[in-house]
Design a protein around this motif. Structure first.
Motif, PDB file in Angstrom:
ATOM      1  N   LYS A  54       0.832  -1.223   0.000  1.00 52.52           N
ATOM      2  CA  LYS A  54       0.000   0.000   0.000  1.00 52.52           C
ATOM      3  C   LYS A  54       0.858   1.261   0.000  1.00 52.52           C
ATOM      4  N   ARG A  96      -6.793  -6.897  -2.628  1.00 50.29           N
ATOM      5  CA  ARG A  96      -8.225  -6.880  -2.318  1.00 50.29           C
ATOM      6  C   ARG A  96      -8.680  -8.286  -1.923  1.00 50.29           C
ATOM      7  N   THR A 118     -11.944   9.380  -6.632  1.00 48.32           N
ATOM      8  CA  THR A 118     -12.167   9.236  -5.190  1.00 48.32           C
ATOM      9  C   THR A 118     -12.618  10.554  -4.549  1.00 48.32           C
ATOM     10  N   THR A 119     -12.996  10.450  -3.292  1.00 49.07           N
ATOM     11  CA  THR A 119     -13.429  11.619  -2.530  1.00 49.07           C
ATOM     12  C   THR A 119     -12.246  12.537  -2.163  1.00 49.07           C
ATOM     13  N   GLN A 142      -8.257   5.717  -8.682  1.00 45.30           N
ATOM     14  CA  GLN A 142      -7.876   4.355  -8.312  1.00 45.30           C
ATOM     15  C   GLN A 142      -8.239   3.441  -9.473  1.00 45.30           C
ATOM     16  N   LYS A 172      -2.696   7.541   8.966  1.00 45.03           N
ATOM     17  CA  LYS A 172      -2.878   8.292   7.720  1.00 45.03           C
ATOM     18  C   LYS A 172      -2.950   9.792   7.993  1.00 45.03           C
ATOM     19  N   ASN A 200      -4.157  13.709   6.071  1.00 42.72           N
ATOM     20  CA  ASN A 200      -4.763  14.420   4.933  1.00 42.72           C
ATOM     21  C   ASN A 200      -4.386  15.903   4.941  1.00 42.72           C
ATOM     22  N   ILE A 208     -12.292  18.801   7.189  1.00 40.53           N
ATOM     23  CA  ILE A 208     -12.085  17.378   7.482  1.00 40.53           C
ATOM     24  C   ILE A 208     -10.663  16.926   7.113  1.00 40.53           C
ATOM     25  N   PHE A 248     -10.634  15.199  11.042  1.00 36.09           N
ATOM     26  CA  PHE A 248     -10.593  13.795  10.568  1.00 36.09           C
ATOM     27  C   PHE A 248     -11.901  13.074  10.858  1.00 36.09           C
ATOM     28  N   PHE A 249     -12.071  11.958  10.137  1.00 38.26           N
ATOM     29  CA  PHE A 249     -13.165  11.019  10.419  1.00 38.26           C
ATOM     30  C   PHE A 249     -12.553   9.665  10.749  1.00 38.26           C
ATOM     31  N   ALA A 262     -13.968   5.600  12.585  1.00 34.59           N
ATOM     32  CA  ALA A 262     -15.152   4.867  13.026  1.00 34.59           C
ATOM     33  C   ALA A 262     -15.596   5.324  14.419  1.00 34.59           C
ATOM     34  N   ARG A 294      -4.753   9.548  15.184  1.00 43.20           N
ATOM     35  CA  ARG A 294      -4.775  10.672  14.247  1.00 43.20           C
ATOM     36  C   ARG A 294      -4.299  11.946  14.954  1.00 43.20           C
ATOM     37  N   GLN A 300     -16.220  13.488  -7.054  1.00 44.91           N
ATOM     38  CA  GLN A 300     -15.983  12.352  -7.941  1.00 44.91           C
ATOM     39  C   GLN A 300     -16.368  12.638  -9.395  1.00 44.91           C
ATOM     40  N   LYS A 360     -13.305  -4.841   1.882  1.00 49.59           N
ATOM     41  CA  LYS A 360     -13.659  -5.872   2.879  1.00 49.59           C
ATOM     42  C   LYS A 360     -14.286  -5.275   4.144  1.00 49.59           C
ATOM     43  N   SER A 408     -16.136   6.024   6.992  1.00 48.85           N
ATOM     44  CA  SER A 408     -16.590   7.314   6.443  1.00 48.85           C
ATOM     45  C   SER A 408     -15.812   7.845   5.243  1.00 48.85           C
ATOM     46  N   GLN A 467     -17.710  10.258   3.277  1.00 46.42           N
ATOM     47  CA  GLN A 467     -17.985  11.516   4.002  1.00 46.42           C
ATOM     48  C   GLN A 467     -19.480  11.795   4.258  1.00 46.42           C
TER      49      GLN A 467
HETATM   50 FE1  SRM Z   1     -10.855   5.619   3.003  1.00 48.89          FE
HETATM   51  C1  SRM Z   1      -9.624   2.881   4.557  1.00 48.89           C
HETATM   52  C2  SRM Z   1     -11.362   3.905   0.214  1.00 48.89           C
HETATM   53  C3  SRM Z   1     -11.318   8.526   1.354  1.00 48.89           C
HETATM   54  C4  SRM Z   1     -11.298   7.216   5.998  1.00 48.89           C
HETATM   55  N1  SRM Z   1     -10.480   3.727   2.448  1.00 48.89           N
HETATM   56  C5  SRM Z   1      -9.935   2.760   3.234  1.00 48.89           C
HETATM   57  C6  SRM Z   1      -9.602   1.518   2.401  1.00 48.89           C
HETATM   58  C7  SRM Z   1      -8.178   1.652   1.960  1.00 48.89           C
HETATM   59  C8  SRM Z   1      -9.806   0.223   3.197  1.00 48.89           C
HETATM   60  C9  SRM Z   1      -9.390  -1.002   2.434  1.00 48.89           C
HETATM   61  O1  SRM Z   1      -8.210  -1.362   2.450  1.00 48.89           O
HETATM   62  O2  SRM Z   1     -10.239  -1.586   1.754  1.00 48.89           O
HETATM   63  C10 SRM Z   1     -10.619   1.695   1.246  1.00 48.89           C
HETATM   64  C11 SRM Z   1     -10.228   1.105  -0.091  1.00 48.89           C
HETATM   65  C12 SRM Z   1     -11.451   0.518  -0.781  1.00 48.89           C
HETATM   66  C13 SRM Z   1     -11.271   0.383  -2.251  1.00 48.89           C
HETATM   67  O3  SRM Z   1     -10.998  -0.741  -2.735  1.00 48.89           O
HETATM   68  O4  SRM Z   1     -11.483   1.374  -2.945  1.00 48.89           O
HETATM   69  C14 SRM Z   1     -10.832   3.197   1.274  1.00 48.89           C
HETATM   70  N2  SRM Z   1     -11.149   6.129   1.114  1.00 48.89           N
HETATM   71  C15 SRM Z   1     -11.429   5.269   0.109  1.00 48.89           C
HETATM   72  C16 SRM Z   1     -11.859   6.005  -1.140  1.00 48.89           C
HETATM   73  C17 SRM Z   1     -11.445   5.297  -2.427  1.00 48.89           C
HETATM   74  C18 SRM Z   1     -13.393   6.203  -1.106  1.00 48.89           C
HETATM   75  C19 SRM Z   1     -13.978   6.623  -2.436  1.00 48.89           C
HETATM   76  O5  SRM Z   1     -14.692   5.812  -3.033  1.00 48.89           O
HETATM   77  O6  SRM Z   1     -13.704   7.737  -2.882  1.00 48.89           O
HETATM   78  C20 SRM Z   1     -11.190   7.364  -0.883  1.00 48.89           C
HETATM   79  C21 SRM Z   1      -9.782   7.412  -1.381  1.00 48.89           C
HETATM   80  C22 SRM Z   1      -9.161   8.766  -1.194  1.00 48.89           C
HETATM   81  C23 SRM Z   1      -7.798   8.876  -1.824  1.00 48.89           C
HETATM   82  O7  SRM Z   1      -7.760   9.137  -3.028  1.00 48.89           O
HETATM   83  O8  SRM Z   1      -6.799   8.711  -1.123  1.00 48.89           O
HETATM   84  C24 SRM Z   1     -11.198   7.384   0.636  1.00 48.89           C
HETATM   85  N3  SRM Z   1     -11.171   7.553   3.565  1.00 48.89           N
HETATM   86  C25 SRM Z   1     -11.438   8.592   2.731  1.00 48.89           C
HETATM   87  C26 SRM Z   1     -11.894   9.713   3.480  1.00 48.89           C
HETATM   88  C27 SRM Z   1     -12.416  11.032   2.892  1.00 48.89           C
HETATM   89  C28 SRM Z   1     -11.431  12.132   2.799  1.00 48.89           C
HETATM   90  O9  SRM Z   1     -10.210  11.933   2.898  1.00 48.89           O
HETATM   91  O10 SRM Z   1     -11.906  13.243   2.608  1.00 48.89           O
HETATM   92  C29 SRM Z   1     -11.885   9.328   4.818  1.00 48.89           C
HETATM   93  C30 SRM Z   1     -12.355  10.166   6.023  1.00 48.89           C
HETATM   94  C31 SRM Z   1     -11.465  11.308   6.276  1.00 48.89           C
HETATM   95  C32 SRM Z   1     -10.268  10.990   7.119  1.00 48.89           C
HETATM   96  O11 SRM Z   1      -9.505  10.083   6.790  1.00 48.89           O
HETATM   97  O12 SRM Z   1     -10.082  11.670   8.118  1.00 48.89           O
HETATM   98  C33 SRM Z   1     -11.427   7.975   4.858  1.00 48.89           C
HETATM   99  N4  SRM Z   1     -10.481   5.149   4.948  1.00 48.89           N
HETATM  100  C34 SRM Z   1     -10.797   5.917   6.029  1.00 48.89           C
HETATM  101  C35 SRM Z   1     -10.504   5.174   7.220  1.00 48.89           C
HETATM  102  C36 SRM Z   1     -10.699   5.668   8.677  1.00 48.89           C
HETATM  103  C37 SRM Z   1      -9.482   6.417   9.116  1.00 48.89           C
HETATM  104  C38 SRM Z   1      -9.321   6.504  10.595  1.00 48.89           C
HETATM  105  O13 SRM Z   1      -8.601   7.407  11.054  1.00 48.89           O
HETATM  106  O14 SRM Z   1      -9.840   5.670  11.340  1.00 48.89           O
HETATM  107  C39 SRM Z   1     -10.027   3.909   6.799  1.00 48.89           C
HETATM  108  C40 SRM Z   1      -9.590   2.741   7.696  1.00 48.89           C
HETATM  109  C41 SRM Z   1      -8.247   2.936   8.284  1.00 48.89           C
HETATM  110  O15 SRM Z   1      -7.457   3.782   7.862  1.00 48.89           O
HETATM  111  O16 SRM Z   1      -7.961   2.189   9.217  1.00 48.89           O
HETATM  112  C42 SRM Z   1     -10.034   3.938   5.370  1.00 48.89           C
END
Ligand code: SRM
Ligand code: SF4
Length: 512
Positions: free
Chosen positions: A51, A58, A100-101, A106, A183, A185, A200, A223-224, A226, A269, A359, A404, A441, A444
């Motif tokens: 990663k 996946r 993505t958001t 991706q 992580k 942002n 955020i 941040f967000f 769970a 975070r 998106q 997953k 989340s 979002q």
């Molecule tokens: Fe996310 C984990 C997808 C934006 C919070 N996120 C994941 C994983 C990598 C989990 C995994 O391994 O399956 C997801 C991949 C699924 C896949 O196959 O696509 C995933 N996150 C996404 C995307 C693709 C959602 C989308 O459809 O747009 C976004 C990719 C952004 C990018 O280009 O990098 C995405 N994730 C976000 C956001 C929104 C944002 O950044 O504005 C958040 C909330 C904001 C934040 O992070 O503060 C977010 N993702 C998480 C979290 C919870 C983080 C935490 O601190 O607990 C996880 C789980 C983790 O990190 O443990 C996570």
């Protein structure tokens, strides 16, 4: 190699494997992995360390990887987009791409044996995927209309690129920032409408005048997760829009890297460190690493507009040109769509595409006299510039098709419900619906008018897919996070619930 200066008393399992071997080091093994095949790769390398290069194993589709890029400020060249389309096309029905958001891309269906060649091709078009997943700084966002928005205050494109270059060593990987506690942002807003959802992000730069000079006020800790969602808070710092942005970002990251909690990942975070220290101590530590005095924040920022979605045709600040915002339903497109949008950007624009956090895609620099011909292009039947109201503002995370963690299927369901409601109801104002498949989340839901978070629900003795309903999220000026107002709605009851909500709370009326 830089490592955390404060070893955790009880490191979590992620910290253990990071200490054993830095995630970035798999960069040197990618040819070897490609040769031996994914099944033979060490489990932690396969499922975690890859990663660091943006390669996501996946479990839902073993052997077919997700490949996350970096598109700083959401900018992709048409040449780059075509290259990505070629990669996706090679995988037939398995191949697709998601916006993505974080205004990023991706790719889906990618095979590990192809990665060395893919990296070579991407390097040739200036795209990197370095440090795009796990405990790294994610894609750095900026206004999708930076440099073309007539009302813009600061053009963030170059600065975003510089911050990315510093953090990733120009896309080659930078061990100084590959072992963060979690992580991270970063967003740079240069417009008036908070296009990036500054609130955020762990660090957000928002435009502000201080003593007549234009620069950025700095927010930290948004941040967000769970367990907790928090809006960013003021650092009480203002900086000019120059190299200081890079230096300060790196200073904050260093303070986080060296002091953030590495014990409980739910409390790792940046905001947790700010809570522990208080903002004054945090600011003082950052200032020390920054190496010079931080000026206090400007009394107010310049975010005073409602958030634009950029869809449709809009005049640019450059006379005679327009940018065209194109809707990609829930951010998913196929190779054909990518080729076509790349072609449009080349034929009508200047070979550049922009991505939005909603998106969608923006094509800048369409000469006004060509707009009509542009709009007659067949691909715009599929990717419309004026979609129906609910579909227009729909955002969705990946959901159970590939993720997953997902408790529900999201993208397909989101689209189907929105399309059906658009057929039944008339809407005055936009209603922004965000779907997210689990409490992480990614979609979002807390920024939406209506946020839907996947959950499991008991119905008639069975466990079925359901959602928790969030409301009250606002964007743009004075953005605030929505909260959960109702739990456990089974997905099969959702169309009815949303129809009633649309009528009662958002003034929708049934179509005759
Ligand atoms: Fe996310 C984990 C997808 C934006 C919070 N996120 C994941 C994983 C990598 C989990 C995994 O391994 O399956 C997801 C991949 C699924 C896949 O196959 O696509 C995933 N996150 C996404 C995307 C693709 C959602 C989308 O459809 O747009 C976004 C990719 C952004 C990018 O280009 O990098 C995405 N994730 C976000 C956001 C929104 C944002 O950044 O504005 C958040 C909330 C904001 C934040 O992070 O503060 C977010 N993702 C998480 C979290 C919870 C983080 C935490 O601190 O607990 C996880 C789980 C983790 O990190 O443990 C996570
Ligand atoms: Fe996966 Fe959950 Fe993020 Fe959706 S919100 S992409 S289901 S981790």
């Amino acid at each position: 190699m830089v490592t955390a200066s404060k070893p955790p008393a009880k490191p979590n399992k992620f910290e253990k494997y990071k200490a054993e071997k830095d995630g970035l080091s798999v960069k040197d093994e990618i040819e070897h992995f490609a040769r031996i095949g994914w099944e033979a790769v060490d489990k932690t390398d396969l499922e975690q360390r890859l990663k660091w290069l943006g390669i996501f194993y996946r479990p839902v589709t073993p052997g077919k990887f997700m490949f996350r890029l970096r598109t700083p400020n959401g900018i992709v060249s048409s040449q780059g987009m075509r290259m990505l389309a070629e990669i996706v096309q090679r995988y037939g029905d398995d191949g697709s791409a998601d916006i993505t958001t974080r205004q990023n891309l991706q790719l889906r269906g990618v095979r590990l044996e192809d990665m060395p060649e893919i990296f070579r091709k991407l390097e040739a078009v200036g795209i990197t995927s370095m440090q795009s997943g796990m405990d790294n700084v994610r894609n750095i966002t900026g206004s999708p209309i930076a440099g073309i928005d007539g009302d813009e205050l600061i053009d963030t494109r170059e600065l975003v690129q510089k911050v990315q270059d510093a953090i990733t060593n120009k896309g080659q990987g930078n061990y100084a920032f590959t072992n963060l506690p979690r992580k991270f942002n970063i967003a740079l807003e240069g417009g008036r409408d908070n296009s990036v959802h500054a609130e955020i992000n762990d660090i957000a730069f928002v435009p502000a005048y201080r003593e007549g000079k234009l620069g950025f006020n700095v927010l930290v800790g948004g941040f967000f997760s769970a367990k907790r969602c928090a809006s960013a808070i003021p650092l009480n710092a203002w900086i000019p829009p120059n190299e200081d942005v890079v230096t300060l970002s790196c200073a904050i990251l260093s303070v986080f890297r060296d002091n953030g909690s590495r014990a409980n990942r739910q409390k790792s975070r940046l905001m947790w460190l700010i809570d522990e220290w208080g903002i004054d101590k945090f600011r003082a530590e950052v200032e020390t690493v920054f190496g010079k005095e931080l000026l206090s924040a400007a009394p107010k920022d310049e975010i005073d507009w409602d958030k634009r979605d950029c869809l449709g045709v809009h005049s640019q600040k450059q006379t005679g040109y327009s940018y065209v915002g194109i809707h990609v339903p829930v951010g998913r497109f196929d190779a054909e769509g990518m080729f076509e949008l790349a072609r449009l950007a080349e034929v009508y624009g200047q070979g550049e595409l922009r991505l939005t956090v909603e998106q969608n895609v923006v094509i800048p620099y369409v000469a006004n006299e060509n707009v009509e011909t542009f709009l007659a292009e067949p691909i715009l039947q599929k990717y419309s510039i004026s979609p129906t109201p609910l579909v227009r503002s729909l955002v969705s995370c990946t959901g159970s098709q590939f993720c997953k963690f997902a408790l529900v299927e999201t993208k397909q369901r989101a689209l189907e419900i929105a399309r059906n409601l658009d057929e039944k109801l008339e809407f005055g104002d936009r209603v922004r619906i965000h779907w997210t498949g689990c409490p992480n989340s990614c979609g979002q839901p807390q920024v939406a008018d209506i946020g839907l978070m996947g959950t499991k629900v008991r119905k008639e003795g069975k466990t079925v897919e359901g959602v928790d309903l969030y409301m009250g999220g606002t964007v743009g000026k004075d953005a605030k996070l929505g909260t959960c107002v109702r739990k456990g709605i089974p997905c099969d009851e959702l169309p009815q619930v949303l129809e009633e909500l649309a009528i009662e709370k958002f003034g929708a009326t049934p179509k005759s």
